[in-house]
Write a protein that holds these residues in place. Structure first.
Motif, PDB file in Angstrom:
ATOM      1  N   UNK A 284       0.944  -1.032  -0.166  1.00  0.00           N
ATOM      2  CA  UNK A 284      -0.384  -0.160  -0.079  1.00  0.00           C
ATOM      3  C   UNK A 284       1.077   1.156   0.558  1.00  0.00           C
ATOM      4  N   UNK A 285       1.336   1.692  -1.253  1.00  0.00           N
ATOM      5  CA  UNK A 285       2.507   2.699  -1.075  1.00  0.00           C
ATOM      6  C   UNK A 285       2.241   3.192  -2.525  1.00  0.00           C
ATOM      7  N   UNK A 286       1.913   4.555  -2.225  1.00  0.00           N
ATOM      8  CA  UNK A 286       0.728   5.866  -2.939  1.00  0.00           C
ATOM      9  C   UNK A 286       2.059   6.058  -3.651  1.00  0.00           C
ATOM     10  N   UNK A 287       2.047   5.610  -5.152  1.00  0.00           N
ATOM     11  CA  UNK A 287       3.065   6.212  -6.125  1.00  0.00           C
ATOM     12  C   UNK A 287       3.513   7.326  -6.573  1.00  0.00           C
ATOM     13  N   UNK A 288       2.309   8.349  -5.626  1.00  0.00           N
ATOM     14  CA  UNK A 288       2.433   9.556  -5.681  1.00  0.00           C
ATOM     15  C   UNK A 288       3.459   9.742  -4.791  1.00  0.00           C
ATOM     16  N   UNK A 289       4.345  11.177  -5.045  1.00  0.00           N
ATOM     17  CA  UNK A 289       5.889  11.873  -4.335  1.00  0.00           C
ATOM     18  C   UNK A 289       4.472  12.904  -3.632  1.00  0.00           C
ATOM     19  N   UNK A 290       5.148  12.789  -1.968  1.00  0.00           N
ATOM     20  CA  UNK A 290       4.738  14.659  -1.124  1.00  0.00           C
ATOM     21  C   UNK A 290       4.337  15.360  -2.158  1.00  0.00           C
ATOM     22  N   UNK A 291       3.842  16.236  -1.788  1.00  0.00           N
ATOM     23  CA  UNK A 291       2.764  17.155  -2.052  1.00  0.00           C
ATOM     24  C   UNK A 291       4.072  18.450  -1.679  1.00  0.00           C
ATOM     25  N   UNK A 292       4.407  19.524  -3.025  1.00  0.00           N
ATOM     26  CA  UNK A 292       5.052  19.540  -2.725  1.00  0.00           C
ATOM     27  C   UNK A 292       5.261  21.299  -1.778  1.00  0.00           C
ATOM     28  N   UNK A 293       4.291  20.814  -1.187  1.00  0.00           N
ATOM     29  CA  UNK A 293       4.077  22.389  -0.453  1.00  0.00           C
ATOM     30  C   UNK A 293       4.435  21.721   1.247  1.00  0.00           C
ATOM     31  N   UNK A 294       4.490  20.292   0.671  1.00  0.00           N
ATOM     32  CA  UNK A 294       4.931  19.705   2.603  1.00  0.00           C
ATOM     33  C   UNK A 294       6.583  19.588   2.314  1.00  0.00           C
ATOM     34  N   UNK A 295       7.052  18.704   1.164  1.00  0.00           N
ATOM     35  CA  UNK A 295       8.553  19.065   1.439  1.00  0.00           C
ATOM     36  C   UNK A 295       9.083  20.575   1.415  1.00  0.00           C
ATOM     37  N   UNK A 296       8.929  20.852   1.067  1.00  0.00           N
ATOM     38  CA  UNK A 296       9.461  22.654   1.301  1.00  0.00           C
ATOM     39  C   UNK A 296       8.962  23.012   2.580  1.00  0.00           C
ATOM     40  N   UNK A 297       7.729  22.648   3.702  1.00  0.00           N
ATOM     41  CA  UNK A 297       7.785  23.558   4.574  1.00  0.00           C
ATOM     42  C   UNK A 297       8.687  22.377   5.372  1.00  0.00           C
ATOM     43  N   UNK A 298       9.443  21.206   4.699  1.00  0.00           N
ATOM     44  CA  UNK A 298      10.153  20.381   5.803  1.00  0.00           C
ATOM     45  C   UNK A 298      11.523  20.486   4.952  1.00  0.00           C
ATOM     46  N   UNK A 299      11.899  21.119   4.780  1.00  0.00           N
ATOM     47  CA  UNK A 299      13.264  21.582   3.790  1.00  0.00           C
ATOM     48  C   UNK A 299      13.499  23.371   5.039  1.00  0.00           C
ATOM     49  N   UNK A 300      12.032  23.986   4.730  1.00  0.00           N
ATOM     50  CA  UNK A 300      12.414  24.871   5.426  1.00  0.00           C
ATOM     51  C   UNK A 300      13.102  25.096   7.527  1.00  0.00           C
ATOM     52  N   UNK A 301      11.881  23.601   7.879  1.00  0.00           N
ATOM     53  CA  UNK A 301      12.482  23.137   8.931  1.00  0.00           C
ATOM     54  C   UNK A 301      14.047  23.014   8.975  1.00  0.00           C
ATOM     55  N   UNK A 302      14.433  22.387   8.627  1.00  0.00           N
ATOM     56  CA  UNK A 302      15.297  21.220   8.213  1.00  0.00           C
ATOM     57  C   UNK A 302      16.578  23.637   8.595  1.00  0.00           C
ATOM     58  N   UNK A 303      16.304  24.162   7.518  1.00  0.00           N
ATOM     59  CA  UNK A 303      17.053  24.997   6.954  1.00  0.00           C
ATOM     60  C   UNK A 303      17.136  26.246   8.748  1.00  0.00           C
ATOM     61  N   UNK A 304      16.390  25.850   9.062  1.00  0.00           N
ATOM     62  CA  UNK A 304      16.020  26.363  10.262  1.00  0.00           C
ATOM     63  C   UNK A 304      15.941  26.064  11.618  1.00  0.00           C
ATOM     64  N   UNK A 305      17.147  24.893  11.444  1.00  0.00           N
ATOM     65  CA  UNK A 305      17.241  23.962  12.806  1.00  0.00           C
ATOM     66  C   UNK A 305      16.352  23.402  12.962  1.00  0.00           C
ATOM     67  N   UNK A 306      15.522  22.753  12.578  1.00  0.00           N
ATOM     68  CA  UNK A 306      14.594  22.329  13.664  1.00  0.00           C
ATOM     69  C   UNK A 306      14.710  21.010  13.758  1.00  0.00           C
ATOM     70  N   UNK A 307      15.871  20.963  14.427  1.00  0.00           N
ATOM     71  CA  UNK A 307      16.064  19.485  14.689  1.00  0.00           C
ATOM     72  C   UNK A 307      16.675  18.681  15.676  1.00  0.00           C
ATOM     73  N   UNK A 308      16.164  19.419  16.829  1.00  0.00           N
ATOM     74  CA  UNK A 308      16.744  19.178  17.995  1.00  0.00           C
ATOM     75  C   UNK A 308      14.740  18.178  19.053  1.00  0.00           C
ATOM     76  N   UNK A 309      15.549  17.992  19.899  1.00  0.00           N
ATOM     77  CA  UNK A 309      14.043  17.243  20.676  1.00  0.00           C
ATOM     78  C   UNK A 309      13.120  17.543  20.266  1.00  0.00           C
ATOM     79  N   UNK A 310      12.101  16.846  20.295  1.00  0.00           N
ATOM     80  CA  UNK A 310      11.160  18.185  19.985  1.00  0.00           C
ATOM     81  C   UNK A 310       9.481  17.594  21.732  1.00  0.00           C
ATOM     82  N   UNK A 311       8.871  18.351  21.810  1.00  0.00           N
ATOM     83  CA  UNK A 311       8.013  17.842  22.908  1.00  0.00           C
ATOM     84  C   UNK A 311       7.935  16.065  22.900  1.00  0.00           C
ATOM     85  N   UNK A 312       7.794  15.611  23.912  1.00  0.00           N
ATOM     86  CA  UNK A 312       7.615  14.050  23.599  1.00  0.00           C
ATOM     87  C   UNK A 312       5.869  13.501  23.211  1.00  0.00           C
TER      88      UNK A 312
END
Length: 391
Positions: free
Chosen positions: A39-67
Motif C-alpha cells: 500500500x505504497x502511493x506512487x505519488x510524491x509528497x505534495x511540494x508544499x509539504x516537502x518545502x515545509x520540511x526543508x524550511x524546518x531543516x534550514x531553520x535548525x528544527x532538528x533538536x528534541x521535540x516535546x514528547x
C-alpha cells in the motif's frame, strides 16, 4: 555454546514476520515485475509539504521535540478533526504524535492489555494488530468476516463477546478496511458500539484510509463511542508521506496519559522537522488529497473492470486502494502458491489473501496505488496468464 536465541521472550515464538513484506522482497529480485502488492502511493509528497520540511531543516528544527508532539502539529490535528470530521480533542491532553499508525497501534494495544486479555481482530485485515497483542502476552482472536461480506456485524461480534466474556479487552476497527476496501456507515458502527458501550472494552479505530473514502460520508467509532475509543490516523496514505513515518493517536485524557507512558519509552519523540511538514500538510487544505483520490477512483474502476472480465469475482472497494478478489476456479486455489506462480511466470506481483488472516484464504489483494500505465500493463500480463491457464 549457549543458544541465546532460545532464551528470549517466549511470546515471540508465536509472532510471525510480515509475510507481505517477505514476498515483496522476493519479487523485487524479478526483472521488470509489476507490483500490485504494498500500500505504497506512487505519488510524491505534495511540494508544499516537502518545502515545509526543508524550511524546518534550514531553520535548525532538528533538536528534541516535546514528547507528545509539537504545539503546532497538535493544534493542527485538533483543528482538522473538528473541521472535517466533527471530532473534538484537546491538543494538549488528548492527542499524541506517533511514528505512524504502526507505532500508535502498538502503544495503544500494549497500554490497554494485560496477559490473558483477549483482543478481537476482525479479519481479513492488515497483519499488525494480532502480533502486537501477542507480544504483550494477550490473546489475539481472529473474527472471520468472510461470511458477512467482510463486515463485522452485531450478531457476529456478540458471538465472540459471549464466548470470551470478561476477557475481551479491545476490539480492532479499521475503516476504510485493508485489504477489502469495505467502508462502514455510521449506523453500522453505532450498532456495534451499542454492544460494548459502558463495558471495560476499548475500541481501537485505525482510520489511516479515512481520506480515501470514495462513496460515502466519514464514519468513525470515535463518534459512536467517544469515551472508549482510541483513534489512530496519520499522513502516509492521504498525503503520500509513507517514508516520513508520522501519525497520531486521540483518546480521552486519562486514556491518552496511560498510552503516553508506553509511547514515550518506545520513541522518546518524533523528529521536529517531520512534524512541521505534517502540520503544513493539514494547514494546506485538501486539494492534493482530492487530486489523488480522483486518480485512485479511475484506477479502481479500470482494474475492477479488467479483473471481472477475466473471471475474477471482486468486492467493489468503497475506500482505501485495494481490490480483494476471489480466485477464479481455473487458477490454483492455493493463494500463496498462486502469487509465486504469477510473479515467476507472468511477472505480476499481488498479495495472497492468507496474509490477512482468517477469511482471506482463496483470495488475492490487488493494490491500485500505482500508475495507470503500470496497471494497464499488469492487467495485460495477467489476462495473458489466465488465457494460458484455461487452454
Amino acid at each position: 555454546m549457549v543458544e541465546m536465541s532460545k532464551h528470549m521472550r517466549a511470546t515471540l515464538n508465536d509472532v510471525p514476520t510480515l509475510k507481505l513484506f517477505d514476498f515483496s522482497t522476493f519479487v523485487s529480485k524479478i526483472p521488470d515485475v509489476i507490483k500490485f502488492t504494498l500500500g505504497e502511493p506512487d505519488f510524491d509528497t505534495p511540494e508544499y509539504v516537502k518545502q515545509a520540511g526543508i524550511r524546518a531543516l534550514e531553520n535548525n528544527r532538528t533538536h528534541y521535540a516535546p514528547q507528545r508532539g509539537t504545539a503546532g502539529l497538535l493544534q493542527a490535528v485538533s483543528d482538522n478533526l473538528a473541521e472535517r470530521y466533527g471530532l473534538h480533542y484537546d491538543p494538549q491532553t488528548e492527542i499524541l504524535i506517533t511514528n505512524g499508525v504502526t507505532e500508535g497501534a502498538y502503544a495503544a494495544i500494549t497500554a490497554v492489555t494485560n496477559p490473558g486479555d483477549v483482543v478481537l481482530v476482525p479479519t481479513p485485515t492488515f497483519s499488525i494488530y494480532g502480533p502486537d497483542a501477542i507480544i504483550g502476552g494477550a490473546k489475539a482472536v481472529e473474527v472471520d468476516t468472510s461470511a458477512t461480506d467482510f463486515r463485522l456485524t452485531p450478531a457476529l461480534l456478540q458471538k465472540y463477546l459471549d464466548k470470551y466474556g470478561d476477557r475481551v479487552k479491545a476490539i480492532i476497527f479499521v475503516n476504510p478496511a485493508n485489504p477489502t476496501g469495505v467502508v462502514y456507515t455510521q449506523q453500522e458502527l453505532n450498532d456495534l458500539a451499542a454492544l460494548i458501550k459502558g463495558k471495560p472494552i476499548f475500541a481501537i479505530s485505525d482510520e489511516i484510509y479515512s481520506e480515501l473514502n470514495y462513496d460515502g460520508e466519514y464514519a468513525s467509532m470515535a463518534k459512536a463511542l467517544p469515551d472508549q475509543t482510541i483513534l489512530a490516523n496519520g499522513f502516509s496514505k492521504s498525503y503520500a508521506m509513507t517514508g516520513w513515518r508520522i501519525g497520531y493517536l486521540c483518546a480521552p485524557k486519562d486514556i491518552t496519559s496511560e498510552i503516553f507512558k508506553v509511547h514515550s519509552f518506545i520513541m522518546m519523540d518524533i523528529a521536529t522537522f517531520t512534524q512541521d511538514a505534517a502540520e503544513a500538510a493539514l494547514r494546506g487544505g485538501t486539494d492534493a488529497i482530492t487530486a489523488m483520490d480522483k486518480q485512485y477512483i479511475e484506477r479502481r474502476d479500470y482494474m475492477l473492470a479488467r479483473l471481472e472480465k477475466m473471471g475474477f469475482k471482486c468486492t467493489r472497494p468503497m475506500g482505501a486502494f485495494y481490490i480483494f478478489t476471489k480466485i477464479p476456479s481455473f487458477l490454483n486455489q492455493d493463494d500463496t502458491k498462486l502469487i509465486y506462480q504469477l510473479a515467476e511466470e507472468a511477472h505480476v506481483a499481488v498479495t495472497a489473501g492468507t496474509f490477512f488472516g482468517a477469511g482471506g484464504e482463496g483470495y488475492l489483494r490487488f493494490s491500485y496505488a500505482t500508475a495507470m500505465d503500470q496497471i494497464k500493463a499488469g492487467m495485460d500480463r495477467l489476462e495473458h496468464f489466465c488465457q494460458n491457464q484455461q487452454k
